[in-house]
Write a protein that holds these residues in place. Structure first.
Motif, PDB file in Angstrom:
ATOM      1  N   GLY A 120       0.835  -1.190   0.000  1.00 57.52           N
ATOM      2  CA  GLY A 120       0.000   0.000   0.000  1.00 57.52           C
ATOM      3  C   GLY A 120       0.868   1.237   0.000  1.00 57.52           C
ATOM      4  N   ALA A 121       0.645   2.124   0.977  1.00 56.21           N
ATOM      5  CA  ALA A 121       1.418   3.358   1.066  1.00 56.21           C
ATOM      6  C   ALA A 121       2.615   3.221   2.006  1.00 56.21           C
ATOM      7  CB  ALA A 121       0.520   4.501   1.543  1.00 56.21           C
ATOM      8  N   ASP A 122       2.875   2.010   2.489  1.00 56.53           N
ATOM      9  CA  ASP A 122       3.947   1.785   3.459  1.00 56.53           C
ATOM     10  C   ASP A 122       4.979   0.824   2.909  1.00 56.53           C
ATOM     11  OD1 ASP A 122       2.483   3.330   5.292  1.00 56.53           O
ATOM     12  OD2 ASP A 122       1.444   1.561   6.065  1.00 56.53           O
ATOM     13  N   VAL A 123       6.147   0.802   3.580  1.00 55.03           N
ATOM     14  CA  VAL A 123       7.106  -0.274   3.359  1.00 55.03           C
ATOM     15  C   VAL A 123       7.139  -1.121   4.626  1.00 55.03           C
ATOM     16  CG1 VAL A 123       8.557   0.838   1.626  1.00 55.03           C
ATOM     17  CG2 VAL A 123       9.021   1.254   4.043  1.00 55.03           C
ATOM     18  N   VAL A 124       7.274  -2.431   4.428  1.00 53.79           N
ATOM     19  CA  VAL A 124       7.339  -3.380   5.536  1.00 53.79           C
ATOM     20  C   VAL A 124       8.703  -4.052   5.500  1.00 53.79           C
ATOM     21  CG1 VAL A 124       6.334  -5.433   6.577  1.00 53.79           C
ATOM     22  CG2 VAL A 124       4.853  -3.771   5.439  1.00 53.79           C
ATOM     23  N   TYR A 125       9.401  -4.040   6.641  1.00 56.97           N
ATOM     24  CA  TYR A 125      10.728  -4.651   6.711  1.00 56.97           C
ATOM     25  C   TYR A 125      10.594  -6.175   6.749  1.00 56.97           C
ATOM     26  CZ  TYR A 125      12.702  -0.062   7.617  1.00 56.97           C
ATOM     27  OH  TYR A 125      13.093   1.253   7.504  1.00 56.97           O
ATOM     28  N   LEU A 126      11.257  -6.849   5.804  1.00 54.69           N
ATOM     29  CA  LEU A 126      11.195  -8.307   5.696  1.00 54.69           C
ATOM     30  C   LEU A 126      12.438  -8.988   6.254  1.00 54.69           C
ATOM     31  CD1 LEU A 126       9.795  -8.671   2.067  1.00 54.69           C
ATOM     32  CD2 LEU A 126       8.506  -8.614   4.203  1.00 54.69           C
ATOM     33  N   ALA A 127      13.557  -8.308   6.226  1.00 58.54           N
ATOM     34  CA  ALA A 127      14.805  -8.884   6.733  1.00 58.54           C
ATOM     35  C   ALA A 127      15.752  -7.755   7.096  1.00 58.54           C
ATOM     36  CB  ALA A 127      15.449  -9.806   5.694  1.00 58.54           C
ATOM     37  N   SER A 128      16.620  -8.026   8.054  1.00 53.77           N
ATOM     38  CA  SER A 128      17.568  -7.008   8.510  1.00 53.77           C
ATOM     39  C   SER A 128      18.817  -7.683   9.048  1.00 53.77           C
ATOM     40  CB  SER A 128      16.920  -6.147   9.602  1.00 53.77           C
ATOM     41  OG  SER A 128      17.797  -5.136  10.050  1.00 53.77           O
ATOM     42  N   ARG A 129      19.958  -7.075   8.800  1.00 49.12           N
ATOM     43  CA  ARG A 129      21.226  -7.533   9.366  1.00 49.12           C
ATOM     44  C   ARG A 129      21.895  -6.325   9.998  1.00 49.12           C
ATOM     45  NH1 ARG A 129      18.811 -11.318   8.209  1.00 49.12           N
ATOM     46  NH2 ARG A 129      19.466 -13.284   7.243  1.00 49.12           N
ATOM     47  N   GLU A 130      22.225  -6.429  11.292  1.00 50.72           N
ATOM     48  CA  GLU A 130      22.722  -5.278  12.036  1.00 50.72           C
ATOM     49  C   GLU A 130      24.227  -5.100  11.920  1.00 50.72           C
ATOM     50  OE1 GLU A 130      21.514  -5.203  16.085  1.00 50.72           O
ATOM     51  OE2 GLU A 130      19.379  -5.470  15.626  1.00 50.72           O
ATOM     52  N   THR A 186       4.541   6.285 -11.723  1.00 50.03           N
ATOM     53  CA  THR A 186       4.354   7.661 -12.171  1.00 50.03           C
ATOM     54  C   THR A 186       3.913   8.520 -10.996  1.00 50.03           C
ATOM     55  OG1 THR A 186       2.009   7.379 -12.710  1.00 50.03           O
ATOM     56  CG2 THR A 186       3.624   6.800 -14.427  1.00 50.03           C
ATOM     57  N   ASP A 187       4.040   9.833 -11.136  1.00 51.60           N
ATOM     58  CA  ASP A 187       3.588  10.735 -10.077  1.00 51.60           C
ATOM     59  C   ASP A 187       2.100  10.560  -9.811  1.00 51.60           C
ATOM     60  OD1 ASP A 187       6.124  11.702  -9.778  1.00 51.60           O
ATOM     61  OD2 ASP A 187       5.758  13.642 -10.726  1.00 51.60           O
ATOM     62  N   ALA A 188       1.332  10.312 -10.859  1.00 53.56           N
ATOM     63  CA  ALA A 188      -0.116  10.113 -10.682  1.00 53.56           C
ATOM     64  C   ALA A 188      -0.388   8.853  -9.871  1.00 53.56           C
ATOM     65  CB  ALA A 188      -0.808  10.041 -12.038  1.00 53.56           C
ATOM     66  N   GLU A 189       0.362   7.797 -10.146  1.00 47.72           N
ATOM     67  CA  GLU A 189       0.188   6.550  -9.393  1.00 47.72           C
ATOM     68  C   GLU A 189       0.596   6.736  -7.930  1.00 47.72           C
ATOM     69  OE1 GLU A 189       0.924   3.212 -12.908  1.00 47.72           O
ATOM     70  OE2 GLU A 189       2.647   4.120 -11.877  1.00 47.72           O
ATOM     71  N   VAL A 190       1.683   7.476  -7.710  1.00 53.59           N
ATOM     72  CA  VAL A 190       2.133   7.738  -6.349  1.00 53.59           C
ATOM     73  C   VAL A 190       1.094   8.586  -5.620  1.00 53.59           C
ATOM     74  CG1 VAL A 190       3.891   8.902  -4.944  1.00 53.59           C
ATOM     75  CG2 VAL A 190       4.573   7.539  -6.932  1.00 53.59           C
ATOM     76  N   ASP A 191       0.572   9.590  -6.280  1.00 60.81           N
ATOM     77  CA  ASP A 191      -0.421  10.469  -5.674  1.00 60.81           C
ATOM     78  C   ASP A 191      -1.652   9.689  -5.228  1.00 60.81           C
ATOM     79  OD1 ASP A 191      -1.252  13.192  -5.008  1.00 60.81           O
ATOM     80  OD2 ASP A 191      -2.755  12.926  -6.561  1.00 60.81           O
ATOM     81  N   ALA A 192      -2.080   8.725  -6.045  1.00 64.37           N
ATOM     82  CA  ALA A 192      -3.250   7.915  -5.705  1.00 64.37           C
ATOM     83  C   ALA A 192      -2.939   6.937  -4.572  1.00 64.37           C
ATOM     84  CB  ALA A 192      -3.733   7.158  -6.939  1.00 64.37           C
ATOM     85  N   LEU A 193      -1.685   6.532  -4.472  1.00 58.22           N
ATOM     86  CA  LEU A 193      -1.290   5.535  -3.483  1.00 58.22           C
ATOM     87  C   LEU A 193      -1.172   6.132  -2.081  1.00 58.22           C
ATOM     88  CD1 LEU A 193      -0.359   2.513  -3.342  1.00 58.22           C
ATOM     89  CD2 LEU A 193       1.986   3.368  -3.567  1.00 58.22           C
ATOM     90  N   LEU A 194      -0.666   7.337  -1.992  1.00 56.44           N
ATOM     91  CA  LEU A 194      -0.362   7.939  -0.699  1.00 56.44           C
ATOM     92  C   LEU A 194      -1.605   8.544  -0.042  1.00 56.44           C
ATOM     93  CD1 LEU A 194       3.004   9.777  -1.453  1.00 56.44           C
ATOM     94  CD2 LEU A 194       2.659   7.517  -0.462  1.00 56.44           C
ATOM     95  N   PRO A 195      -1.584   8.690   1.288  1.00 58.12           N
ATOM     96  CA  PRO A 195      -2.692   9.342   1.984  1.00 58.12           C
ATOM     97  C   PRO A 195      -2.779  10.809   1.602  1.00 58.12           C
ATOM     98  CG  PRO A 195      -0.854   8.988   3.482  1.00 58.12           C
ATOM     99  CD  PRO A 195      -0.521   8.253   2.221  1.00 58.12           C
ATOM    100  N   ALA A 196      -3.940  11.418   1.832  1.00 57.40           N
ATOM    101  CA  ALA A 196      -4.137  12.817   1.460  1.00 57.40           C
ATOM    102  C   ALA A 196      -3.148  13.731   2.176  1.00 57.40           C
ATOM    103  CB  ALA A 196      -5.573  13.233   1.767  1.00 57.40           C
TER     104      ALA A 196
END
Length: 254
Positions: A112-122, A153-163
């Motif tokens: 959606g409008a977020d990223v979810v962390y799937l793996a991490s190495r410290e 595209t900017d239009a796709e990003v605009d539709a994806l993100l919250p207002a």
């Protein structure tokens, strides 16, 4: 409250909404707080909570009045991590990247409008970022998210993100025009960067994995300002992230 999808089973939809609500809070919620968020009838909400507690999907606090996500959700989430081919392929690449630059590295997915962390190495440094798998962060506030949004595209990003783009820090870009300017630069140079927009005192480089288009996964490296301000180290980190992202993209191509 999220509307019930057309054709959805109401009880199933409510169960998922309830679990997602609880997963978004680090502290237990009371029945009244859940009712206020979801607007379900209290009687049916109580029955649903009691059922989920009995099945291990929801847990209660010592007083029995606070509800939080249960261990069963962890087991199901772990099975997702175990079976995902991108995570399996990324494991060795992330370890090699972390060893090369000695900084904390991540794999994340656009949801959606977020990223979810799937793996991490410290990093082995005392001064480092610690990010838990499953953490969800607004895409517009992270280098990972910007790398992935730039594949649209900017239009796709605009539709994806919250207002309204809520700031995570004083440096977070919350103006759409400024964000679109950043994304144009990401498209031009092939990587994303941010400084303090997600976490104060930390900068990040990220590159999208182009095994599919538009991309849904990206890898990144987070660096404290103390080391990011060393031009030689910053250049080394960026070069390593780009090379390892290319390597992983190649491995994942069908």
């Amino acid at each position: 409250m999220v509307p019930v999808a057309s054709g959805a089973v109401k009880s199933a939809d409510r169960t998922i909404e309830l679990l997602e609500l609880l997963a978004g809070y680090s502290e237990p919620l009371t029945l009244s707080e859940i009712h206020r968020e979801l607007s379900y009838p209290k009687s049916s909400l109580f029955v649903l909570l009691r059922t989920l507690v009995a099945r291990g999907w929801v847990e209660t606090d010592r007083r029995g009045t606070g509800y939080s996500i249960g261990v069963r959700a962890l087991l199901v989430g772990t099975s997702y991590l175990d079976r995902d081919p991108v995570i399996r392929a990324a494991t060795r690449v992330l370890e090699e990247l972390r060893t090369e630059v000695n900084e904390t590295v991540h794999l994340a997915r656009l949801d959606g409008a977020d990223v979810v962390y799937l793996a991490s190495r410290e990093s082995a440094h005392h001064l480092r970022l610690t990010s838990r798998v499953g953490r969800r962060v607004p895409a517009y506030a992270t280098a990972l998210g910007k790398a992935l949004l730039a594949g649209r595209t900017d239009a796709e990003v605009d539709a994806l993100l919250p207002a309204k783009l809520e700031p995570l820090t004083p440096q977070t870009v919350t103006d759409r025009a400024a964000l679109f300017a950043e994304l144009a630069l990401v498209r031009e140079r092939g990587y994303a960067t941010e400084r303090g927009q997600n976490t104060p005192g930390l900068g990040c480089f990220a590159v999208a994995l182009e095994y599919r288009l538009p991309p849904i996964d990206a890898i990144s490296c987070s660096v404290p300002y103390a080391r990011l301000d060393d031009p030689g180290h910053a250049a080394q980190v960026l070069d390593a992230v780009r090379r390892h992202a290319g390597q992983l993209s190649f491995l994942l191509r069908p």
